[in-house]
Write an enzyme that holds these catalytic residues in place. Sequence first.
Site, PDB file in Angstrom:
ATOM      1  N   CYS A 158     -10.489 -32.827  -7.252  1.00 47.32           N
ATOM      2  CA  CYS A 158     -11.685 -32.276  -7.893  1.00 47.32           C
ATOM      3  C   CYS A 158     -11.249 -31.358  -9.043  1.00 47.32           C
ATOM      4  O   CYS A 158     -10.206 -30.719  -8.978  1.00 47.32           O
ATOM      5  CB  CYS A 158     -12.509 -31.487  -6.881  1.00 47.32           C
ATOM      6  SG  CYS A 158     -14.049 -30.840  -7.585  1.00 47.32           S
ATOM      7  N   ASP A 213     -12.463 -28.643  -9.732  1.00 45.78           N
ATOM      8  CA  ASP A 213     -12.652 -27.258  -9.291  1.00 45.78           C
ATOM      9  C   ASP A 213     -11.375 -26.426  -9.524  1.00 45.78           C
ATOM     10  O   ASP A 213     -10.292 -26.817  -9.088  1.00 45.78           O
ATOM     11  CB  ASP A 213     -13.018 -27.258  -7.795  1.00 45.78           C
ATOM     12  CG  ASP A 213     -13.540 -25.904  -7.332  1.00 45.78           C
ATOM     13  OD1 ASP A 213     -12.811 -24.901  -7.490  1.00 45.78           O
ATOM     14  OD2 ASP A 213     -14.667 -25.841  -6.818  1.00 45.78           O
ATOM     15  N   ARG A 243     -10.274 -23.952  -8.217  1.00 44.39           N
ATOM     16  CA  ARG A 243      -9.634 -23.364  -7.039  1.00 44.39           C
ATOM     17  C   ARG A 243      -8.722 -24.342  -6.294  1.00 44.39           C
ATOM     18  O   ARG A 243      -8.162 -24.002  -5.253  1.00 44.39           O
ATOM     19  CB  ARG A 243     -10.713 -22.831  -6.075  1.00 44.39           C
ATOM     20  CG  ARG A 243     -11.556 -21.723  -6.679  1.00 44.39           C
ATOM     21  CD  ARG A 243     -12.813 -21.478  -5.874  1.00 44.39           C
ATOM     22  NE  ARG A 243     -13.724 -22.622  -5.913  1.00 44.39           N
ATOM     23  CZ  ARG A 243     -14.910 -22.672  -5.288  1.00 44.39           C
ATOM     24  NH1 ARG A 243     -15.299 -21.629  -4.579  1.00 44.39           N
ATOM     25  NH2 ARG A 243     -15.669 -23.739  -5.378  1.00 44.39           N
ATOM     26  N   HIS A 272     -12.445 -31.158  -1.304  1.00 43.37           N
ATOM     27  CA  HIS A 272     -12.356 -29.809  -0.743  1.00 43.37           C
ATOM     28  C   HIS A 272     -13.708 -29.382  -0.181  1.00 43.37           C
ATOM     29  O   HIS A 272     -14.758 -29.739  -0.731  1.00 43.37           O
ATOM     30  CB  HIS A 272     -11.880 -28.802  -1.794  1.00 43.37           C
ATOM     31  CG  HIS A 272     -12.835 -28.621  -2.945  1.00 43.37           C
ATOM     32  ND1 HIS A 272     -13.662 -27.535  -3.053  1.00 43.37           N
ATOM     33  CD2 HIS A 272     -13.112 -29.406  -4.011  1.00 43.37           C
ATOM     34  CE1 HIS A 272     -14.390 -27.656  -4.155  1.00 43.37           C
ATOM     35  NE2 HIS A 272     -14.084 -28.786  -4.750  1.00 43.37           N
ATOM     36  N   CYS A 302     -17.444 -28.020  -1.962  1.00 42.24           N
ATOM     37  CA  CYS A 302     -17.439 -28.658  -3.293  1.00 42.24           C
ATOM     38  C   CYS A 302     -18.842 -28.613  -3.926  1.00 42.24           C
ATOM     39  O   CYS A 302     -19.809 -29.121  -3.348  1.00 42.24           O
ATOM     40  CB  CYS A 302     -16.962 -30.102  -3.169  1.00 42.24           C
ATOM     41  SG  CYS A 302     -16.882 -30.960  -4.753  1.00 42.24           S
TER      42      CYS A 302
HETATM   43 ZN   LIG Z   1     -15.272 -29.864  -6.003  1.00 43.84          ZN
END
Ligand SMILES: [Zn+2]
Length: 218
Positions: free
Chosen positions: A49, A51, A53, A105, A108
Amino acid sequence: MIPELVYMYSYEKLLLENKNWAEEKKADDPEYFERLSHLQSPEFFWVGCSDSRVPANEITGTQPGEIFVHRNVANLVVNTDVNLLAALDYAVTYLKVRHVIVCGHYGCGGIKAAATKSDFKPVLNMWLRNIKDVIRHHRDELELINDEEKRIDRLVELNVQEQVYNLAKTTIIQRCWKKNQRPDLHGWVYGLKDGLIKPVFEMKAGTHIDSLYEYDDL
Ligand SMILES: [Zn+2]
């Protein structure tokens, strides 16, 4: 942090930190960049992803050169996504990776958004539609989970599983399975709350899928 960083624009800090990082790497290992610049032979292709993080190298303790990475919102494998398919083809056919990992994750935002009825306007709606299809496909199981957080967590896992299937449906993977008995496909989910990766699904090279998707003239 370097003292002069306090007076800089945020993006300038990135450039200064980069210089700092490069100097530290070189001090540790003078041949580091020279060596990496000549050879890229990662064993893993990562579909993760976007993302911020979930940085692939950091959470797996790997170094530059060890993982070939593709990231998008909610780690999707969409069969018309030329970007993903080009990266997959390059990783599998030319870099000869042995493992392809789809890593989602918990928590999400893309997955959560797709489970709502909100209109995120055309482009995001188009992308998230792929996740709504995962929900429809697994509706019976998901509807049995009353707790909303747990239901979304399970959806994250099922999404990873479906994306692994989507990899197996491509001729890129099927051709490599037939000719080279690799790569193995892995579905993992990373936990934002504890930093741990949970393997949720696996498909060894050569696994048979629904014959509708199998090509026999590869
Ligand atoms: Zn995500």
